[in-house]
Design a protein around this motif. Structure first.
Motif, PDB file in Angstrom:
ATOM      1  N   ARG A  98       0.825  -1.141   0.102  1.00 16.75           N
ATOM      2  CA  ARG A  98      -0.039   0.127  -0.195  1.00 16.75           C
ATOM      3  C   ARG A  98       0.930   1.248   0.079  1.00 16.75           C
ATOM      4  O   ARG A  98       0.626   2.288  -0.781  1.00 16.75           O
ATOM      5  CB  ARG A  98      -0.843   0.175   1.126  1.00 16.75           C
ATOM      6  N   VAL A  99       1.855   1.286   0.753  1.00 13.05           N
ATOM      7  CA  VAL A  99       2.663   2.545   0.943  1.00 13.05           C
ATOM      8  C   VAL A  99       3.618   2.770  -0.207  1.00 13.05           C
ATOM      9  O   VAL A  99       4.407   3.716  -0.132  1.00 13.05           O
ATOM     10  CB  VAL A  99       3.536   2.697   2.308  1.00 13.05           C
ATOM     11  N   LEU A 100       4.125   1.729  -0.826  1.00 17.44           N
ATOM     12  CA  LEU A 100       5.125   1.676  -1.835  1.00 17.44           C
ATOM     13  C   LEU A 100       4.547   2.511  -3.137  1.00 17.44           C
ATOM     14  O   LEU A 100       3.356   2.202  -3.583  1.00 17.44           O
ATOM     15  CB  LEU A 100       5.591   0.283  -2.273  1.00 17.44           C
ATOM     16  N   LYS A 101       5.312   3.153  -3.500  1.00 15.96           N
ATOM     17  CA  LYS A 101       5.150   3.955  -4.795  1.00 15.96           C
ATOM     18  C   LYS A 101       5.092   3.036  -6.054  1.00 15.96           C
ATOM     19  O   LYS A 101       5.752   2.020  -6.081  1.00 15.96           O
ATOM     20  CB  LYS A 101       6.249   5.010  -5.166  1.00 15.96           C
ATOM     21  N   PRO A 102       3.990   3.329  -6.916  1.00  8.44           N
ATOM     22  CA  PRO A 102       4.084   2.608  -8.253  1.00  8.44           C
ATOM     23  C   PRO A 102       5.408   2.639  -8.803  1.00  8.44           C
ATOM     24  O   PRO A 102       5.995   3.584  -8.883  1.00  8.44           O
ATOM     25  CB  PRO A 102       2.869   3.420  -9.135  1.00  8.44           C
ATOM     26  N   GLY A 103       5.919   1.405  -9.373  1.00  9.62           N
ATOM     27  CA  GLY A 103       7.405   1.342  -9.836  1.00  9.62           C
ATOM     28  C   GLY A 103       8.621   1.217  -9.040  1.00  9.62           C
ATOM     29  O   GLY A 103       9.567   1.184  -9.193  1.00  9.62           O
ATOM     30  N   GLY A 104       7.901   0.986  -7.524  1.00 12.25           N
ATOM     31  CA  GLY A 104       9.234   0.957  -6.562  1.00 12.25           C
ATOM     32  C   GLY A 104       9.069  -0.390  -6.290  1.00 12.25           C
ATOM     33  O   GLY A 104       8.734  -1.464  -6.681  1.00 12.25           O
ATOM     34  N   MET A 105      10.383  -0.983  -5.546  1.00 16.02           N
ATOM     35  CA  MET A 105      10.583  -2.190  -5.327  1.00 16.02           C
ATOM     36  C   MET A 105      10.571  -2.743  -4.019  1.00 16.02           C
ATOM     37  O   MET A 105      10.732  -1.871  -3.331  1.00 16.02           O
ATOM     38  CB  MET A 105      12.237  -2.596  -5.746  1.00 16.02           C
ATOM     39  N   PHE A 106      10.034  -4.088  -3.560  1.00 12.71           N
ATOM     40  CA  PHE A 106       9.977  -4.537  -2.275  1.00 12.71           C
ATOM     41  C   PHE A 106      10.873  -5.613  -2.223  1.00 12.71           C
ATOM     42  O   PHE A 106      10.824  -6.559  -2.930  1.00 12.71           O
ATOM     43  CB  PHE A 106       8.722  -4.913  -1.952  1.00 12.71           C
ATOM     44  N   THR A 107      11.577  -5.691  -1.002  1.00  6.24           N
ATOM     45  CA  THR A 107      12.837  -6.610  -0.865  1.00  6.24           C
ATOM     46  C   THR A 107      12.628  -7.183   0.299  1.00  6.24           C
ATOM     47  O   THR A 107      12.575  -6.339   1.502  1.00  6.24           O
ATOM     48  CB  THR A 107      14.215  -5.931  -0.998  1.00  6.24           C
ATOM     49  N   VAL A 108      12.416  -8.641   0.507  1.00  2.11           N
ATOM     50  CA  VAL A 108      12.434  -9.060   1.530  1.00  2.11           C
ATOM     51  C   VAL A 108      13.437 -10.454   1.864  1.00  2.11           C
ATOM     52  O   VAL A 108      13.545 -10.996   0.887  1.00  2.11           O
ATOM     53  CB  VAL A 108      11.023  -9.820   2.073  1.00  2.11           C
TER      54      VAL A 108
ATOM     55  N   PHE B 282      24.725 -18.852   2.680  1.00  2.02           N
ATOM     56  CA  PHE B 282      24.152 -17.715   1.839  1.00  2.02           C
ATOM     57  C   PHE B 282      22.614 -17.505   2.659  1.00  2.02           C
ATOM     58  O   PHE B 282      22.104 -18.135   3.211  1.00  2.02           O
ATOM     59  CB  PHE B 282      23.916 -17.942   0.374  1.00  2.02           C
ATOM     60  N   GLU B 283      22.327 -16.327   2.148  1.00  7.23           N
ATOM     61  CA  GLU B 283      20.947 -15.545   2.569  1.00  7.23           C
ATOM     62  C   GLU B 283      20.310 -15.213   1.142  1.00  7.23           C
ATOM     63  O   GLU B 283      21.032 -14.550   0.274  1.00  7.23           O
ATOM     64  CB  GLU B 283      20.668 -14.820   3.776  1.00  7.23           C
ATOM     65  N   ALA B 284      19.258 -15.022   1.009  1.00  2.79           N
ATOM     66  CA  ALA B 284      18.392 -14.535  -0.061  1.00  2.79           C
ATOM     67  C   ALA B 284      17.359 -13.619   0.129  1.00  2.79           C
ATOM     68  O   ALA B 284      16.798 -13.440   1.332  1.00  2.79           O
ATOM     69  CB  ALA B 284      17.763 -15.871  -0.750  1.00  2.79           C
ATOM     70  N   THR B 285      17.099 -12.959  -0.720  1.00  2.00           N
ATOM     71  CA  THR B 285      15.866 -12.045  -0.817  1.00  2.00           C
ATOM     72  C   THR B 285      14.950 -12.296  -2.177  1.00  2.00           C
ATOM     73  O   THR B 285      15.208 -12.936  -3.190  1.00  2.00           O
ATOM     74  CB  THR B 285      16.302 -10.512  -1.359  1.00  2.00           C
ATOM     75  N   TRP B 286      13.649 -12.026  -1.870  1.00  2.57           N
ATOM     76  CA  TRP B 286      12.519 -12.035  -2.748  1.00  2.57           C
ATOM     77  C   TRP B 286      12.443 -10.763  -3.033  1.00  2.57           C
ATOM     78  O   TRP B 286      12.335  -9.655  -2.358  1.00  2.57           O
ATOM     79  CB  TRP B 286      11.296 -12.690  -2.488  1.00  2.57           C
ATOM     80  N   ASN B 287      12.334 -10.279  -4.523  1.00  4.46           N
ATOM     81  CA  ASN B 287      12.147  -8.851  -4.743  1.00  4.46           C
ATOM     82  C   ASN B 287      10.875  -8.872  -5.891  1.00  4.46           C
ATOM     83  O   ASN B 287      10.806  -9.611  -6.733  1.00  4.46           O
ATOM     84  CB  ASN B 287      13.642  -8.284  -5.624  1.00  4.46           C
ATOM     85  N   TYR B 288       9.928  -7.852  -5.373  1.00  9.61           N
ATOM     86  CA  TYR B 288       8.726  -7.675  -5.970  1.00  9.61           C
ATOM     87  C   TYR B 288       8.564  -6.140  -6.441  1.00  9.61           C
ATOM     88  O   TYR B 288       8.682  -5.340  -5.259  1.00  9.61           O
ATOM     89  CB  TYR B 288       7.590  -8.148  -5.205  1.00  9.61           C
TER      90      TYR B 288
END
Length: 259
Positions: free
Chosen positions: A66-76, A123-129
């Protein structure tokens, strides 16, 4: 840098997110609990079941969308030591309409204890959306590039020209936690710190200069430090009182007038 904002609040992530406006954050990078009991008895990394953990994640991830701008990336961030991180992708992230899966990033390191019966897990990993199919990627930012490992063009047999000696890294980034003694000392109070070279590269790639970076599990304050070092604003929260206090001390080493 003095005009930028750095704000960390001692709040639960959902309470904090409720104060953030829709479509207002350029880049979100979070390192949440993994539910692997890495909390030393504090309870912050232990949930009653995997389903309870995923239900909790669904709540704050939808708020991040909700708070992420359109075209922004979310990394977890997460671990593949068990299947829960895969379940997070399949059962939560993939079901949020408007999120589009992008290339994951793997941070590999070569330190710490080593098991003797198999290849050590390092290693550790991220999902990027991304929010929408198109997303910001700062290809021309030289700070996200690395030196070529092969200096000779195998097709021509000639050295690459000087202006072609730096290239984008692949999505597997190798390096140990701390690259300086200061970085090692100032963040050692937290058990799951991520290295600055990784966080700064992500921020530089996925957000504009002067943009807003957010982390709702601020922990040691590493994302805030990375935002400072790359010329971005930072907003976030940390519920654990001790980590919150020590992270403010850490940030004070980088911006003493603010903390």
């Amino acid at each position: 840098m003095s005009e930028l904002i750095y704000r960390i609040e001692n709040k639960d992530c959902m309470d904090f997110l409720s104060t953030v406006e829709d479509n207002s954050v350029d880049y979100i990078n979070v390192d949440p609990p993994y539910n692997i009991g890495y909390d030393g008895g504090d309870g912050w990394d232990t949930f009653e079941s995997e389903d309870a953990y995923l239900q909790w994640c669904d709540g704050w991830i939808r708020e991040c969308y909700r708070v992420l701008k359109p075209g922004g990336m979310f990394t977890v961030w997460g671990t593949m030591k068990n299947d829960l991180f895969l379940r997070l992708k399949l059962e939560v992230l993939n079901k949020i309409e408007g999120f589009y899966s992008q290339n994951p990033i793997l941070w590999s390191y070569n330190w710490g204890g080593r098991e003797k019966t198999n290849f050590p897990y390092k290693f550790e990993a991220t999902w990027n959306y991304s929010k929408g199919k198109k997303f910001l990627f700062n290809l021309d930012d030289d700070t996200i590039k690395v030196d070529r490992k092969m200096k000779i063009n195998v097709r021509t047999g000639l050295p690459f020209p000087e202006d072609k000696m730096k290239v984008l890294p692949t999505n597997i980034w190798e390096g140990n936690l701390a690259t300086t003694s200061l970085e090692a000392r100032e963040s050692k109070f937290h058990p799951t710190v991520k290295p600055q070279f990784v966080l700064q590269r992500m921020i530089s790639a996925y957000s504009p200069k002067g943009g807003i970076v957010m982390d709702i599990f601020s922990g040691s304050g590493s994302m805030a430090v990375a935002a400072m070092e790359t010329g971005r604003n930072f907003v976030g929260c940390e519920l654990h009182q001790d980590y919150y206090n020590k992270s403010l001390e850490r940030l004070g080493l980088h911006q003493p007038k603010l903390f």
